[in-house]
Write an enzyme that holds these catalytic residues in place. Sequence first.
Site, PDB file in Angstrom:
ATOM      1  N   TYR A  27       0.841  -1.197   0.000  1.00 16.32           N
ATOM      2  CA  TYR A  27       0.000   0.000   0.000  1.00 16.32           C
ATOM      3  C   TYR A  27       0.880   1.252   0.000  1.00 16.32           C
ATOM      4  O   TYR A  27       0.579   2.227  -0.684  1.00 16.32           O
ATOM      5  CB  TYR A  27      -0.928   0.008   1.223  1.00 16.32           C
ATOM      6  CG  TYR A  27      -1.950  -1.096   1.199  1.00 16.32           C
ATOM      7  CD1 TYR A  27      -3.159  -0.941   0.531  1.00 16.32           C
ATOM      8  CD2 TYR A  27      -1.715  -2.312   1.841  1.00 16.32           C
ATOM      9  CE1 TYR A  27      -4.112  -1.956   0.512  1.00 16.32           C
ATOM     10  CE2 TYR A  27      -2.653  -3.334   1.826  1.00 16.32           C
ATOM     11  CZ  TYR A  27      -3.847  -3.146   1.160  1.00 16.32           C
ATOM     12  OH  TYR A  27      -4.778  -4.154   1.134  1.00 16.32           O
ATOM     13  N   ASN A  50     -12.718  -0.266  -4.579  1.00 14.20           N
ATOM     14  CA  ASN A  50     -12.594  -0.681  -5.975  1.00 14.20           C
ATOM     15  C   ASN A  50     -13.897  -1.356  -6.414  1.00 14.20           C
ATOM     16  O   ASN A  50     -14.277  -2.392  -5.862  1.00 14.20           O
ATOM     17  CB  ASN A  50     -11.408  -1.640  -6.091  1.00 14.20           C
ATOM     18  CG  ASN A  50     -11.253  -2.281  -7.442  1.00 14.20           C
ATOM     19  OD1 ASN A  50     -11.986  -2.011  -8.378  1.00 14.20           O
ATOM     20  ND2 ASN A  50     -10.270  -3.158  -7.540  1.00 14.20           N
ATOM     21  N   CYS A  58      -6.822  -5.394  -7.353  1.00 13.59           N
ATOM     22  CA  CYS A  58      -6.425  -4.906  -6.034  1.00 13.59           C
ATOM     23  C   CYS A  58      -5.880  -6.018  -5.137  1.00 13.59           C
ATOM     24  O   CYS A  58      -5.247  -5.731  -4.123  1.00 13.59           O
ATOM     25  CB  CYS A  58      -7.570  -4.166  -5.362  1.00 13.59           C
ATOM     26  SG  CYS A  58      -9.086  -5.093  -5.222  1.00 13.59           S
ATOM     27  N   HIS A  59      -6.084  -7.274  -5.527  1.00 14.11           N
ATOM     28  CA  HIS A  59      -5.532  -8.386  -4.742  1.00 14.11           C
ATOM     29  C   HIS A  59      -4.007  -8.402  -4.786  1.00 14.11           C
ATOM     30  O   HIS A  59      -3.377  -9.059  -3.968  1.00 14.11           O
ATOM     31  CB  HIS A  59      -6.098  -9.733  -5.231  1.00 14.11           C
ATOM     32  CG  HIS A  59      -5.744 -10.065  -6.633  1.00 14.11           C
ATOM     33  ND1 HIS A  59      -6.424  -9.529  -7.711  1.00 14.11           N
ATOM     34  CD2 HIS A  59      -4.778 -10.874  -7.148  1.00 14.11           C
ATOM     35  CE1 HIS A  59      -5.898 -10.000  -8.824  1.00 14.11           C
ATOM     36  NE2 HIS A  59      -4.898 -10.816  -8.518  1.00 14.11           N
ATOM     37  N   GLU A  85      -1.687 -16.832  -9.540  1.00 14.57           N
ATOM     38  CA  GLU A  85      -0.693 -16.041 -10.261  1.00 14.57           C
ATOM     39  C   GLU A  85       0.736 -16.434  -9.891  1.00 14.57           C
ATOM     40  O   GLU A  85       1.694 -15.826 -10.349  1.00 14.57           O
ATOM     41  CB  GLU A  85      -0.908 -14.544  -9.980  1.00 14.57           C
ATOM     42  CG  GLU A  85      -2.208 -14.019 -10.544  1.00 14.57           C
ATOM     43  CD  GLU A  85      -2.371 -12.524 -10.374  1.00 14.57           C
ATOM     44  OE1 GLU A  85      -1.382 -11.831 -10.024  1.00 14.57           O
ATOM     45  OE2 GLU A  85      -3.478 -12.030 -10.616  1.00 14.57           O
TER      46      GLU A  85
END
Length: 93
Positions: A27, A50, A58-59, A85
């Site tokens: 962040y 979001n 945003c993850h 991912e």
Amino acid sequence: MELKGTDFQKKVWAELMKIPRGTTISYAELARRIGHPKAVRAVGTAVGKNPYPIKIPCHRVIASNGTIGGFALGLDMKRKLLKDEGVTIKDES
């Protein structure tokens, strides 16, 4: 995709879309990237608002200490998305 939010939120969301798949940032780093390095809490709030949490990734934003942070769709979903991912998150225990 129509984004309704403040200019600040839209700036945060636009930056979120630049985070490559399989990578994470904090962040604090996100706040720095949008030119507001002291606005870490405001950035966290904008991330949480979001409107498209899968489309706008945003993850991929985690806490500065490497732990998972928060996620509007729940931490289990965030862990799953990051795992898909190839991202490993620091154990919080």
